[in-house]
Design an enzyme around this catalytic site. Structure first.
Site, PDB file in Angstrom:
ATOM      1  N   ASP A   1      -1.689  -4.689  -2.085  1.00  0.00           N
ATOM      2  CA  ASP A   1      -1.413  -5.142  -0.715  1.00  0.00           C
ATOM      3  C   ASP A   1      -2.656  -5.154   0.166  1.00  0.00           C
ATOM      4  OD1 ASP A   1       0.478  -5.812   1.519  1.00  0.00           O
ATOM      5  OD2 ASP A   1      -0.528  -4.063   2.321  1.00  0.00           O
TER       6      ASP A   1
ATOM      7  N   ASP B   1       4.722  -2.226   7.951  1.00  0.00           N
ATOM      8  CA  ASP B   1       3.327  -2.641   7.732  1.00  0.00           C
ATOM      9  C   ASP B   1       2.422  -2.018   8.798  1.00  0.00           C
ATOM     10  OD1 ASP B   1       1.101  -3.741   6.580  1.00  0.00           O
ATOM     11  OD2 ASP B   1       1.604  -5.832   7.018  1.00  0.00           O
TER      12      ASP B   1
ATOM     13  N   HIS C   1       6.168   0.482   3.760  1.00  0.00           N
ATOM     14  CA  HIS C   1       4.892  -0.234   3.889  1.00  0.00           C
ATOM     15  C   HIS C   1       4.053   0.314   5.047  1.00  0.00           C
ATOM     16  CE1 HIS C   1       3.014  -4.353   2.895  1.00  0.00           C
ATOM     17  NE2 HIS C   1       2.116  -3.645   3.549  1.00  0.00           N
TER      18      HIS C   1
HETATM   19  O1  DOR Z   1      -1.950  -7.203   8.834  1.00  0.00           O
HETATM   20  C1  DOR Z   1      -2.233  -6.594   7.829  1.00  0.00           C
HETATM   21  N1  DOR Z   1      -3.014  -5.512   7.852  1.00  0.00           N
HETATM   22  N2  DOR Z   1      -1.750  -7.022   6.661  1.00  0.00           N
HETATM   23  C2  DOR Z   1      -2.115  -6.469   5.497  1.00  0.00           C
HETATM   24  O2  DOR Z   1      -1.608  -6.864   4.485  1.00  0.00           O
HETATM   25  C3  DOR Z   1      -3.139  -5.420   5.468  1.00  0.00           C
HETATM   26  C4  DOR Z   1      -3.127  -4.673   6.720  1.00  0.00           C
HETATM   27  C5  DOR Z   1      -4.298  -3.716   6.863  1.00  0.00           C
HETATM   28  O3  DOR Z   1      -4.601  -2.986   5.911  1.00  0.00           O
HETATM   29  O4  DOR Z   1      -4.864  -3.659   7.953  1.00  0.00           O
END
Ligand code: DOR
Length: 433
Positions: free
Chosen positions: A155, A308, A63
């Site tokens: 996502d 993430d 991710h």
């Molecule tokens: O905190 C996040 N940032 N969660 C997400 O699902 C998207 C991501 C982003 O693209 O900045």
């Protein structure tokens, strides 16, 4: 990539795929693991001293937001790939919320082409599940997968229409890839920016309740079960979601899940200073949720640690909390941050590596996650005791948005091999391409 003969000498070789945990040498030749043992013939080989270090199959991050195409001022495939190998990751799975969105094979091909030229880490793109991430019209899933996508996901956005979601799961069967979900019901999140509870009250900020995640994980499990599809739940943050995933797995639903380093070690109390580098989606949760995520990771309900990694520029984060975009960096700090679970004896070193490498490889059906003789030589060498201070300005990401900036870390990726080539060394930096 340059082919090198490399002997990784005297490390603790940890391979979850073979249940191997022993001090040994690893010989890498022609891009593959050639031998593991002692007294190996290392004539002409470059020696990497690994005494005191762990030698593991390269980590695979399920991710990551690489921001290219379209937002290269935050990150690009080159900088994200460098940050990856500096963190021990030999492969990253990059999300579709780029500009343009990766909802067309031409975008997938562009990403793969740039990655071949610029990234020391392998890059596996995720295709959008719906066009423009609008949650309405499905993409040409098979064409995206044929172009090289390893999963499909909107996502960053939640597919709110359950009818669309049902069809996404049904068609994913043809494409034979997992659907990665972003489970946050927008009608429950509303303006919420921090976990709903005592902390949001104290901050005077709108709350984002746990049920926003739990409701959608329940829906998605139900729909995936109906379709017989593979659901992969992205960035799980709540005790309720962990319970639902555990129960679904027990009755045979094909559901896998990941958790981020920040949701494993930080609670919503970290937001009490209004630091926008503690703002992410889903938000940091209560101590009870953190404990449930850690227990879920330990018992295997949550298969993978995924960062993430979400780079945002300083000028975007340096604003009031409600206006800042959600997301934090993760690639260069995942190793020290999650080693805490090993130090607390919630995970053995082997089980920690399984969640960073072997399980992610299985989920996307790509090579990796193993050091067996003949396997592709993607290798992470980690010094679990090394102390260092993390300064994002000295890192490889273009962005700085980390909650750990300036903090002392214990444990670090010290060398990384991709396809048998040394691409990163902590003393010399990124070496290839
Ligand atoms: O905190 C996040 N940032 N969660 C997400 O699902 C998207 C991501 C982003 O693209 O900045």
């Amino acid at each position: 990539m340059t082919q090198q003969r490399i002997l990784i000498r005297g490390g603790r070789v940890l391979d979850p795929a073979a249940q191997r945990d022993e001090i040994a040498d690893v010989l890498v030749e022609n891009g593959r693991i050639a031998a593991i043992g002692t007294a190996l013939d290392a004539a002409g080989a470059e020696i990497l001293e690994a005494a005191g270090c762990w030698v593991a199959p390269g980590f695979i991050d399920l991710h990551v937001h690489l921001r290219e195409p379209g937002q290269e001022y935050k990150e690009d495939i080159a900088s994200g790939g460098r940050a990856a190998v500096a963190g021990g990751f030999t492969a990253v799975v990059c999300m579709a919320n780029t500009h343009p969105v990766n909802d067309d094979p031409s975008v997938t091909e562009y990403i793969l082409d740039r990655a071949r030229q610029e990234s020391p880490a392998r890059v596996y793109p995720v295709g959008a599940a719906t066009r423009g991430l609008a949650g309405e019209v499905m993409t040409e899933m098979v064409a995206l997968v044929d172009a090289g996508c390893v999963a499909l996901s909107d996502d960053g956005k939640t597919i709110m229409d359950s009818g669309v979601m049902r069809r996404v799961f049904e068609y994913s069967q043809l494409a034979r890839v997992p659907i990665i979900t972003h489970a946050e019901d927008r009608t429950l999140v509303r303006e919420g920016v921090v976990n709903e509870g005592p902390v949001s009250t104290r901050l005077g900020l709108p709350g984002n309740p746990c049920v926003a995640e739990v409701v959608h994980v329940a829906r998605d499990i139900t729909l995936a079960e109906l379709a017989g599809a593979h659901l992969h739940v992205g960035h799980v943050s709540t005790a309720g979601a962990v319970d639902l995933i555990r129960a679904a797995r027990e009755r045979g639903v094909h559901v896998t899940a990941e958790v981020t380093p920040h949701h494993l070690v930080l609670t919503d109390e970290a937001t009490l200073g209004y630091d926008t580098n503690t703002k992410m989606a889903p938000p940091l949760r209560s101590a009870r949720d953190v404990a449930a995520c850690r227990a879920g990771l330990a018992d295997g309900t949550l298969d993978a640690i995924a960062t993430d990694h979400a780079p945002h520029a300083v000028h975007e984060k340096d604003v009031e909390f409600t206006a800042a975009p959600p997301g934090v960096l993760g690639l260069e700090t995942a190793v020290p941050v999650t080693l805490e679970l090993v130090r607390c004896e919630e995970l053995t070193p082997l089980e920690w590596i399984r969640r960073l490498s072997t399980n992610p490889a299985r989920i996307i059906g790509r090579p990796g996650g193993s050091l067996e003789v003949g396997a592709v030589a993607d290798v992470a060498i980690v010094d679990p005791e090394r102390r260092w201070v993390y300064d994002p300005a000295k890192g490889f990401s273009k962005s700085r948005n980390s909650p750990w900036a300036g903090q002392e870390m214990i444990g670090r990726a010290v060398a990384t091999l991709v396809g048998g080539a040394l691409v990163y060394d902590v003393e010399r930096g990124v070496l290839l391409p």
